[in-house]
Design a protein around this motif. Sequence first.
Motif, short mmCIF file in Angstrom:
data_model
loop_
_atom_site.label_atom_id
_atom_site.label_comp_id
_atom_site.label_asym_id
_atom_site.label_seq_id
_atom_site.Cartn_x
_atom_site.Cartn_y
_atom_site.Cartn_z
N TRP A 240 0.75 24.45 38.83
CA TRP A 240 1.28 25.81 39.04
C TRP A 240 0.65 26.82 38.09
O TRP A 240 0.28 27.92 38.51
N TYR B 30 1.63 30.28 45.97
CA TYR B 30 1.87 31.32 44.97
C TYR B 30 2.71 32.46 45.56
O TYR B 30 3.69 32.92 44.93
N CYS C 219 -1.47 30.13 39.23
CA CYS C 219 -1.15 31.50 38.84
C CYS C 219 -2.38 32.22 38.31
O CYS C 219 -2.62 33.39 38.59
#
Length: 273
Positions: free
Chosen positions: A136, A84, A140
């Motif tokens: 992803w 990240y 997040c």
Amino acid sequence: MSSKGKAPMSSIQSKKRSYLSWSKQMDETLIGVLYNQLKEGNKADGECKPQAYQAVADELRVKFGTSVTTDNVKNRIKSWKKHYAVIIDIRTFSKFKWDEERKMIVITIEDLEQWNSFVQEHPSAVPYRNKAIEYWDDICTLCGPDRALGDGVEMHDEAAMAMDEEIESEEGSTNKTVSSSRSKKQKRDRLADAVTRFTECFSDYVQSKPKEIPKPSPDEVHEVVKNVDGIGRNQIMRATKRFLNGPINDFEMLKTLPEGDKLDWVLLCLNEQ
């Protein structure tokens, strides 16, 4: 006989036990349990509470019959945080394209010179070129700002190198006792060398190409693609279609590259579709 200078056997065994190879199914289970723990309020100041790590470890042991510790869970989440941090830095401090559908930083042939300059100052970004980041959106939410709780923002200060570990895992590497810093440096050097070779080959090609390039025939494209070392059957079909319908320069570049770099070029072109 003196054992001076040798690590205790228990210490070596402990290090071996601390490494755990994660499967996609285990990652999906980890994500599901973490979401439940967030709803229960077991996260504060950007960090999961001990009971959240324990809940994940317990669920993985029951579901997969694997010896999982809370340290294994913490290390997995730490690697996601590193992913990240690096991706956010690339997107914040550069103009490279982010492919929202494929969840990757897209570096085209036109971007290589700028990318090469960028990674010289940001070496931790090297492994993320055209590399899809699985889960992803979940990363997040779970590792970025505390959206699920709505209070505070989690900051990540570490230079991220976790993608190297992901690449090693995908290649089936099990020898984690070798010096990790040396291994990672070698991977970064190979990637940097590949970028340099692509740039040099393309430059040579541009300088030598004729003003008009005849469009290749389907037979010619298929013949060149199928002879690429290491290419799979499905990739041959997809790449043949890609080069027939794409820019002629892409196919000419394939013919110009050294044999050892052709597969990387084919995969790069396929990723740009």
